[in-house]
Design a protein around this motif. Structure first.
Motif, short mmCIF file in Angstrom:
data_model
loop_
_atom_site.label_atom_id
_atom_site.label_comp_id
_atom_site.label_asym_id
_atom_site.label_seq_id
_atom_site.Cartn_x
_atom_site.Cartn_y
_atom_site.Cartn_z
N ILE A 56 -39.72 -75.24 -21.31
CA ILE A 56 -40.86 -75.05 -20.41
C ILE A 56 -41.19 -76.42 -19.84
O ILE A 56 -41.50 -77.35 -20.59
N PHE A 57 -41.10 -76.53 -18.53
CA PHE A 57 -41.39 -77.79 -17.85
C PHE A 57 -42.85 -77.81 -17.42
O PHE A 57 -43.35 -76.85 -16.83
N VAL A 58 -43.52 -78.90 -17.72
CA VAL A 58 -44.91 -79.12 -17.31
C VAL A 58 -44.91 -80.35 -16.42
O VAL A 58 -44.80 -81.48 -16.90
N GLY A 59 -45.01 -80.11 -15.13
CA GLY A 59 -44.99 -81.21 -14.17
C GLY A 59 -46.37 -81.65 -13.78
O GLY A 59 -47.40 -81.19 -14.32
N GLU A 60 -46.40 -82.52 -12.80
CA GLU A 60 -47.65 -83.12 -12.33
C GLU A 60 -48.69 -82.07 -11.94
O GLU A 60 -49.87 -82.22 -12.25
N ASN A 61 -48.27 -80.98 -11.31
CA ASN A 61 -49.22 -79.97 -10.84
C ASN A 61 -49.75 -79.06 -11.94
O ASN A 61 -50.76 -78.38 -11.75
N GLN A 62 -49.06 -79.00 -13.07
CA GLN A 62 -49.48 -78.12 -14.17
C GLN A 62 -50.12 -78.88 -15.33
O GLN A 62 -50.74 -78.28 -16.20
N GLU A 88 -51.36 -88.25 -20.61
CA GLU A 88 -50.75 -89.58 -20.48
C GLU A 88 -49.35 -89.55 -19.86
O GLU A 88 -49.07 -90.31 -18.95
N PRO A 89 -48.43 -88.72 -20.36
CA PRO A 89 -47.09 -88.74 -19.77
C PRO A 89 -47.11 -88.17 -18.35
O PRO A 89 -48.01 -87.42 -17.98
N SER A 90 -46.08 -88.50 -17.59
CA SER A 90 -45.97 -87.99 -16.23
C SER A 90 -45.58 -86.52 -16.22
O SER A 90 -45.94 -85.78 -15.30
N ALA A 91 -44.84 -86.10 -17.24
CA ALA A 91 -44.42 -84.70 -17.38
C ALA A 91 -44.12 -84.44 -18.85
O ALA A 91 -43.94 -85.38 -19.63
N ILE A 92 -44.07 -83.17 -19.19
CA ILE A 92 -43.75 -82.77 -20.57
C ILE A 92 -42.70 -81.67 -20.49
O ILE A 92 -42.77 -80.78 -19.63
N LEU A 93 -41.73 -81.74 -21.38
CA LEU A 93 -40.77 -80.66 -21.53
C LEU A 93 -40.95 -80.08 -22.93
O LEU A 93 -40.78 -80.78 -23.93
N PHE A 159 -42.53 -81.42 -28.08
CA PHE A 159 -42.92 -81.70 -26.70
C PHE A 159 -42.24 -83.03 -26.36
O PHE A 159 -42.46 -84.02 -27.06
N LEU A 160 -41.42 -83.04 -25.33
CA LEU A 160 -40.81 -84.29 -24.89
C LEU A 160 -41.71 -84.87 -23.81
O LEU A 160 -41.82 -84.32 -22.72
N HIS A 161 -42.40 -85.95 -24.16
CA HIS A 161 -43.25 -86.65 -23.19
C HIS A 161 -42.34 -87.53 -22.36
O HIS A 161 -41.50 -88.24 -22.91
N MET A 162 -42.52 -87.50 -21.04
CA MET A 162 -41.59 -88.20 -20.15
C MET A 162 -42.34 -88.96 -19.07
O MET A 162 -43.41 -88.55 -18.64
N GLY A 163 -41.73 -90.03 -18.64
CA GLY A 163 -42.26 -90.78 -17.51
C GLY A 163 -41.43 -92.01 -17.24
O GLY A 163 -40.73 -92.51 -18.13
N TYR A 164 -41.49 -92.44 -16.02
CA TYR A 164 -40.84 -93.70 -15.65
C TYR A 164 -41.74 -94.83 -16.13
O TYR A 164 -42.94 -94.65 -16.32
N PHE A 165 -41.17 -96.01 -16.35
CA PHE A 165 -41.91 -97.10 -16.99
C PHE A 165 -41.49 -98.42 -16.38
O PHE A 165 -40.44 -98.54 -15.76
#
Length: 187
Positions: A56-62, A88-93, A159-165
């Motif tokens: 389940i992808f959780v992007g910026e809009n969700q 905090e993260p930019s997206a979550i998987l 939950f994989l917290h993701m973001g560019y850094f």
């Protein structure tokens, strides 16, 4: 037969990869990027070709709605903290796994899913996308499972917290293999 890249390339990526827990910048993590990474990551070893994962992808809009719903499963005095944490993260998987109908299949499914997550983390690192695998208490909460429509024969693996850094975290050394290695002795 296709020639593989030099071992040093893969070894270097494995050794350089870090879990990125914070310090994400504003660059958007797109659904397209994540699905492209997953197309390669799912080539992990999987017993019986069960491929026991779904995502389940959780992007910026969700993200804000998602964070609010998951945080609502915590005691009231912790909800704001958990909501901020999940924003905090930019997206979550969210990675969900089929449990398996016996202990052997459960272990095999977890092993395959963990391998797939490692593949994903390495591929993301190669794209300069930071990932950290989170196993906070909410992944075990039946209310969270209900929110995410987790089936009875499934469980949330993380939950994989993701973001560019912009800044690399400090490298943490590993215990030497020799300290954890032995050879079987007869008798």
């Amino acid at each position: 037969m296709q020639v593989l890249k030099k071992k040093a390339d893969l070894a270097e990526i494995i050794r350089e990869r870090r879990s990125i827990k914070k310090g994400y910048n504003n660059k958007i993590v797109s659904e397209e990027t994540i699905t492209e990474l997953l197309e390669d990551a799912i080539w992990a070893p999987t017993h019986g070709m069960r491929q026991p994962w779904r995502f389940i992808f959780v992007g910026e809009n969700q993200k804000q709605d998602f964070a609010k719903k998951i945080a609502s499963t915590y005691p009231e005095d912790r909800q704001e903290n958990r909501e901020n944490y999940l924003n905090e993260p930019s997206a979550i998987l969210v990675v969900i796994m089929e449990k398996g109908d016996n202990q052997k299949k459960q272990d095999e499914n977890f092993g395959a899913t963990a391998c797939m997550i490692q593949n994903f983390q390495l591929l993301a690192w190669e794209q300069e996308l930071g990932v950290v695998w989170k196993t906070n208490p909410h992944i075990y909460d039946p209310k969270v499972e209900e929110i995410l429509h987790v089936k009875e024969d499934e469980r949330i693996i993380g939950f994989l917290h993701m973001g560019y850094f912009d800044e690399l975290p400090e490298k943490k050394d590993r215990i030497a293999v020799r300290d954890k290695f032995s050879t079987f002795q007869v008798g």
